[in-house]
Design a protein around this motif. Sequence first.
Motif, PDB file in Angstrom:
ATOM      1  N   LEU A   1       4.247  -8.504   5.079  1.00 41.96           N
ATOM      2  CA  LEU A   1       3.309  -7.668   5.827  1.00 41.96           C
ATOM      3  C   LEU A   1       2.575  -6.770   4.835  1.00 41.96           C
ATOM      4  CD1 LEU A   1       5.602  -6.594   8.790  1.00 41.96           C
ATOM      5  CD2 LEU A   1       3.855  -8.381   8.790  1.00 41.96           C
ATOM      6  N   PHE A   2       1.253  -6.826   4.892  1.00 41.91           N
ATOM      7  CA  PHE A   2       0.422  -6.071   3.953  1.00 41.91           C
ATOM      8  C   PHE A   2      -0.478  -5.148   4.765  1.00 41.91           C
ATOM      9  CE2 PHE A   2      -3.216  -5.572   1.062  1.00 41.91           C
ATOM     10  CZ  PHE A   2      -2.574  -5.313  -0.124  1.00 41.91           C
ATOM     11  N   PHE A   3      -0.148  -3.871   4.762  1.00 37.24           N
ATOM     12  CA  PHE A   3      -0.924  -2.899   5.515  1.00 37.24           C
ATOM     13  C   PHE A   3      -2.083  -2.413   4.645  1.00 37.24           C
ATOM     14  CE2 PHE A   3       3.269  -2.742   7.449  1.00 37.24           C
ATOM     15  CZ  PHE A   3       2.936  -2.878   8.779  1.00 37.24           C
ATOM     16  N   TRP A   4      -3.299  -2.723   5.101  1.00 33.88           N
ATOM     17  CA  TRP A   4      -4.490  -2.389   4.328  1.00 33.88           C
ATOM     18  C   TRP A   4      -5.588  -1.917   5.269  1.00 33.88           C
ATOM     19  CZ3 TRP A   4      -8.863  -6.000   2.828  1.00 33.88           C
ATOM     20  CH2 TRP A   4      -9.708  -5.407   1.895  1.00 33.88           C
ATOM     21  N   GLU A   5      -6.128  -0.764   4.983  1.00 34.49           N
ATOM     22  CA  GLU A   5      -7.147  -0.183   5.859  1.00 34.49           C
ATOM     23  C   GLU A   5      -8.439  -0.994   5.896  1.00 34.49           C
ATOM     24  OE1 GLU A   5      -7.729   1.374   1.791  1.00 34.49           O
ATOM     25  OE2 GLU A   5      -5.987   1.211   3.070  1.00 34.49           O
ATOM     26  N   GLY A   6      -8.644  -1.884   4.945  1.00 35.72           N
ATOM     27  CA  GLY A   6      -9.850  -2.698   4.898  1.00 35.72           C
ATOM     28  C   GLY A   6      -9.719  -4.036   5.613  1.00 35.72           C
ATOM     29  N   ALA A   7      -8.594  -4.263   6.287  1.00 36.60           N
ATOM     30  CA  ALA A   7      -8.370  -5.538   6.978  1.00 36.60           C
ATOM     31  C   ALA A   7      -9.390  -5.726   8.099  1.00 36.60           C
ATOM     32  CB  ALA A   7      -6.960  -5.590   7.537  1.00 36.60           C
ATOM     33  N   SER A   8      -9.799  -6.966   8.294  1.00 38.52           N
ATOM     34  CA  SER A   8     -10.803  -7.255   9.315  1.00 38.52           C
ATOM     35  C   SER A   8     -10.219  -7.256  10.724  1.00 38.52           C
ATOM     36  CB  SER A   8     -11.480  -8.594   9.030  1.00 38.52           C
ATOM     37  OG  SER A   8     -10.526  -9.631   9.044  1.00 38.52           O
TER      38      SER A   8
ATOM     39  N   ILE B   1       2.931  -1.099   1.635  1.00 31.97           N
ATOM     40  CA  ILE B   1       2.206   0.078   2.099  1.00 31.97           C
ATOM     41  C   ILE B   1       1.586   0.702   0.859  1.00 31.97           C
ATOM     42  CG2 ILE B   1       2.373   2.325   3.222  1.00 31.97           C
ATOM     43  CD1 ILE B   1       4.847   1.203   4.699  1.00 31.97           C
ATOM     44  N   GLY B   2       0.294   0.825   0.869  1.00 24.10           N
ATOM     45  CA  GLY B   2      -0.424   1.265  -0.319  1.00 24.10           C
ATOM     46  C   GLY B   2      -0.265   2.731  -0.660  1.00 24.10           C
ATOM     47  N   PRO B   3      -0.744   3.065  -1.831  1.00 26.97           N
ATOM     48  CA  PRO B   3      -0.698   4.449  -2.285  1.00 26.97           C
ATOM     49  C   PRO B   3      -1.764   5.286  -1.575  1.00 26.97           C
ATOM     50  CG  PRO B   3      -1.914   3.131  -3.844  1.00 26.97           C
ATOM     51  CD  PRO B   3      -1.384   2.186  -2.797  1.00 26.97           C
ATOM     52  N   GLU B   4      -1.731   6.575  -1.795  1.00 26.56           N
ATOM     53  CA  GLU B   4      -2.781   7.438  -1.261  1.00 26.56           C
ATOM     54  C   GLU B   4      -4.123   6.922  -1.777  1.00 26.56           C
ATOM     55  OE1 GLU B   4      -4.162  12.104  -1.289  1.00 26.56           O
ATOM     56  OE2 GLU B   4      -2.204  11.558  -2.066  1.00 26.56           O
ATOM     57  N   GLY B   5      -5.060   6.747  -0.886  1.00 31.33           N
ATOM     58  CA  GLY B   5      -6.348   6.171  -1.271  1.00 31.33           C
ATOM     59  C   GLY B   5      -6.424   4.682  -0.989  1.00 31.33           C
ATOM     60  N   GLY B   6      -5.268   4.083  -0.671  1.00 34.88           N
ATOM     61  CA  GLY B   6      -5.248   2.675  -0.287  1.00 34.88           C
ATOM     62  C   GLY B   6      -5.168   1.710  -1.453  1.00 34.88           C
ATOM     63  N   PHE B   7      -5.040   0.440  -1.104  1.00 33.17           N
ATOM     64  CA  PHE B   7      -5.028  -0.627  -2.099  1.00 33.17           C
ATOM     65  C   PHE B   7      -6.446  -0.861  -2.609  1.00 33.17           C
ATOM     66  CE2 PHE B   7      -1.208  -1.911   0.339  1.00 33.17           C
ATOM     67  CZ  PHE B   7      -0.316  -2.053  -0.704  1.00 33.17           C
ATOM     68  N   ALA B   8      -6.554  -1.271  -3.835  1.00 31.78           N
ATOM     69  CA  ALA B   8      -7.848  -1.685  -4.386  1.00 31.78           C
ATOM     70  C   ALA B   8      -8.204  -3.041  -3.780  1.00 31.78           C
ATOM     71  CB  ALA B   8      -7.758  -1.794  -5.903  1.00 31.78           C
ATOM     72  N   HIS B   9      -9.485  -3.330  -3.683  1.00 35.43           N
ATOM     73  CA  HIS B   9      -9.912  -4.626  -3.137  1.00 35.43           C
ATOM     74  C   HIS B   9      -9.305  -5.782  -3.941  1.00 35.43           C
ATOM     75  CE1 HIS B   9     -12.683  -3.525   0.058  1.00 35.43           C
ATOM     76  NE2 HIS B   9     -13.002  -2.475  -0.694  1.00 35.43           N
ATOM     77  N   LYS B  10      -9.186  -5.616  -5.231  1.00 38.08           N
ATOM     78  CA  LYS B  10      -8.595  -6.654  -6.088  1.00 38.08           C
ATOM     79  C   LYS B  10      -7.147  -6.923  -5.684  1.00 38.08           C
ATOM     80  CE  LYS B  10      -7.577  -7.602 -10.941  1.00 38.08           C
ATOM     81  NZ  LYS B  10      -7.632  -7.091 -12.319  1.00 38.08           N
ATOM     82  N   GLU B  11      -6.407  -5.867  -5.392  1.00 40.66           N
ATOM     83  CA  GLU B  11      -5.015  -6.017  -4.975  1.00 40.66           C
ATOM     84  C   GLU B  11      -4.932  -6.697  -3.599  1.00 40.66           C
ATOM     85  OE1 GLU B  11      -2.913  -2.156  -7.044  1.00 40.66           O
ATOM     86  OE2 GLU B  11      -4.110  -1.863  -5.218  1.00 40.66           O
ATOM     87  N   ALA B  12      -5.788  -6.299  -2.689  1.00 34.63           N
ATOM     88  CA  ALA B  12      -5.812  -6.914  -1.352  1.00 34.63           C
ATOM     89  C   ALA B  12      -6.162  -8.389  -1.455  1.00 34.63           C
ATOM     90  CB  ALA B  12      -6.785  -6.186  -0.453  1.00 34.63           C
ATOM     91  N   ASP B  13      -7.153  -8.718  -2.267  1.00 37.41           N
ATOM     92  CA  ASP B  13      -7.528 -10.123  -2.458  1.00 37.41           C
ATOM     93  C   ASP B  13      -6.368 -10.927  -3.020  1.00 37.41           C
ATOM     94  OD1 ASP B  13     -10.089  -9.675  -1.481  1.00 37.41           O
ATOM     95  OD2 ASP B  13     -10.988  -9.485  -3.477  1.00 37.41           O
TER      96      ASP B  13
END
Length: 64
Positions: A17-24, A46-58
Amino acid sequence: MEFKDVIMECKNYDLPLFFWEGASKSSRMRDILQKHKDVHKIIVFIGPEGGFAHKEADMAINSG
């Protein structure tokens, strides 16, 4: 351990499970678990403050 190494470990889990605020799309945890009733091992990102980088999410999405 680097992020890419942790992502590679996902193959050892039934449900990553990858919690990411940029998920569609967004799902409730209860709905996810009801769809995967035979799950024994879960890994949660669960990402750090500021969220995961797009590179990490990809990287996470591309690894499955």
